[in-house]
Design an enzyme around this catalytic site. Structure first.
Site, mmCIF file in Angstrom:
data_model
loop_
_atom_site.group_PDB
_atom_site.id
_atom_site.type_symbol
_atom_site.label_atom_id
_atom_site.label_comp_id
_atom_site.label_asym_id
_atom_site.label_seq_id
_atom_site.Cartn_x
_atom_site.Cartn_y
_atom_site.Cartn_z
ATOM 1 N N LYS A 17 0.847 -1.206 0.000
ATOM 2 C CA LYS A 17 0.000 0.000 0.000
ATOM 3 C C LYS A 17 0.878 1.250 0.000
ATOM 4 O O LYS A 17 2.051 1.208 0.382
ATOM 5 C CB LYS A 17 -0.941 0.037 1.211
ATOM 6 C CG LYS A 17 -0.256 0.045 2.600
ATOM 7 C CD LYS A 17 0.206 1.397 3.122
ATOM 8 C CE LYS A 17 0.834 1.284 4.515
ATOM 9 N NZ LYS A 17 1.652 2.440 4.898
ATOM 10 N N ASP A 143 -1.988 -1.295 10.811
ATOM 11 C CA ASP A 143 -2.395 -1.073 9.423
ATOM 12 C C ASP A 143 -2.839 -2.356 8.717
ATOM 13 O O ASP A 143 -3.061 -2.365 7.520
ATOM 14 C CB ASP A 143 -1.318 -0.311 8.627
ATOM 15 C CG ASP A 143 -0.035 -1.096 8.467
ATOM 16 O OD1 ASP A 143 0.044 -2.206 9.005
ATOM 17 O OD2 ASP A 143 0.887 -0.586 7.804
HETATM 18 O O1 C5P Z 1 0.368 -1.399 15.563
HETATM 19 P P1 C5P Z 1 1.785 -1.549 15.134
HETATM 20 O O2 C5P Z 1 2.509 -2.600 15.922
HETATM 21 O O3 C5P Z 1 1.927 -1.759 13.656
HETATM 22 O O4 C5P Z 1 2.482 -0.152 15.417
HETATM 23 C C1 C5P Z 1 3.878 -0.021 15.483
HETATM 24 C C2 C5P Z 1 4.228 1.199 16.300
HETATM 25 O O5 C5P Z 1 3.899 2.383 15.572
HETATM 26 C C3 C5P Z 1 3.498 1.326 17.613
HETATM 27 O O6 C5P Z 1 4.177 0.636 18.623
HETATM 28 C C4 C5P Z 1 3.532 2.825 17.846
HETATM 29 O O7 C5P Z 1 4.799 3.201 18.337
HETATM 30 C C5 C5P Z 1 3.418 3.379 16.454
HETATM 31 N N1 C5P Z 1 2.035 3.722 16.073
HETATM 32 C C6 C5P Z 1 1.431 4.831 16.643
HETATM 33 N N2 C5P Z 1 0.148 5.143 16.284
HETATM 34 C C7 C5P Z 1 -0.526 4.396 15.372
HETATM 35 C C8 C5P Z 1 0.091 3.280 14.772
HETATM 36 C C9 C5P Z 1 1.376 2.965 15.151
HETATM 37 O O8 C5P Z 1 2.017 5.530 17.472
HETATM 38 N N3 C5P Z 1 -1.766 4.747 15.038
#
Ligand code: C5P
Length: 300
Positions: A17, A143
């Site tokens: 994406k 995501d």
């Molecule tokens: O959810 P995921 O593990 O993919 O997110 C990775 C990191 O990106 C999270 O630990 C956070 O630090 C950051 N993040 C965030 N806000 C979001 C998505 C991700 O701060 N909406």
């Protein structure tokens, strides 16, 4: 022999994406950031072979040695679905041919995870609907829910609120990968509150898409871009190379480091592609992929 018999194995693509917009609206009490983003699936894709096996073992092989681990999102997705289904789950054999750069801001691992959920739901005859698959996807990463349906979508909240939009006009895309890896948590950690945005750019792009207007390239936006360009010289250098090669619009995808440039004609896109390659940029020429095209490819 019957223990390992594999049934109904199928190839399917796991598309990457880009973020046409990415507004960061603020920080949430749970530590995540509140987002508003228009996400778009693109033709750059990994390939998965997913088969159901008669035992209860789940395996995932990949051609990238660094991804042969328990942390591989494709493997974690299969285990999560199996846990959710209990007795109704079977075994799974997954093979993953990696094309999309990992940790690139293109959702490479996230797309693999979503494709595994969709494929195993089908080959195990589990019958979960898209909302149930999105809820499982959200447990794996912010995501990943987007990739269950894909196409053009508005993403809100932490990433888990997905609203399908009409398809964006067909666009050619250059995807350029600077020679640096940037972990997403690092970018969100160093992002200062000054860089937060209002959601205006996402709202403008959503309105244009809903009204079937041409995509307003001047409203494409990423609130993480300034921070990433200032912090990582390699990203700024790749951006300069793309601009010098003639790309009118260059934006960061996700938390980077990958950049994209949109074009309405193949001739423009390919001219910039060849000039960028001459300048030593690692670049792909691909295009937007609609939700219907994605569903068709997954059905095989
Ligand atoms: O959810 P995921 O593990 O993919 O997110 C990775 C990191 O990106 C999270 O630990 C956070 O630090 C950051 N993040 C965030 N806000 C979001 C998505 C991700 O701060 N909406």
């Amino acid at each position: 022999m019957s223990e390992v018999r594999q049934t109904r194995a199928r190839f399917l693509p796991a598309h990457a994406k880009i973020n046409l917009t990415l507004d960061v609206l603020g920080k949430r009490p749970d530590g995540y950031h509140e987002l508003a983003s228009v996400m778009q699936t693109i033709s750059l894709a990994d390939t998965l072979l997913v088969g159901s096996t008669a035992d209860y073992r789940i395996s995932c092989d990949t051609d990238v040695p660094g991804l042969r681990s328990e942390h591989n999102l494709a493997l974690r997705a299969a285990r999560l679905l199996a846990d959710c289904l209990g007795e109704r789950a079977r075994g799974a054999r997954i093979e993953l041919r990696k094309i999309v750069p990992a940790q690139g801001g293109l959702g490479g691992g996230s797309g693999d995870a979503a494709a595994v959920l969709v494929a195993l739901n089908a080959v195990w005859n589990a019958g979960l609907d898209e909302a149930a698959l999105e809820a499982l996807a959200a447990e794996l990463g912010s995501d990943i829910p987007f990739f269950i349906r894909g196409g053009t979508c508005l993403i809100e909240g932490r990433g888990e609120r997905v609203t399908p939009l009409p398809d964006v006009e067909p666009l050619w895309l250059l995807i350029a990968k600077p020679p640096v890896n940037i972990p997403t948590p690092t970018v969100f950690r160093i992002l200062s509150a000054d860089e937060w945005s209002t959601g205006e750019e996402t709202a403008a792009v959503v309105a244009a898409i809903r009204e079937s207007q041409p995509l307003p390239f001047e409203r494409l936006f990423n609130a993480l871009e300034g921070t990433v360009l200032r912090t990582y010289g390699a990203v700024a250098a790749t951006r300069e190379a793309l601009l010098a090669a003639g790309a009118p619009t260059v934006r960061l995808s996700g938390s980077g480091p990958t950049l994209y440039a949109p074009f309405r004609t193949l001739l423009e896109a390919s001219a910039v592609y060849h000039r960028a390659r001459t300048r030593g940029v690692l670049v792909w020429l691909c295009h937007t992929v609609t939700r219907a095209e994605l569903a068709h490819a997954r059905l095989g």
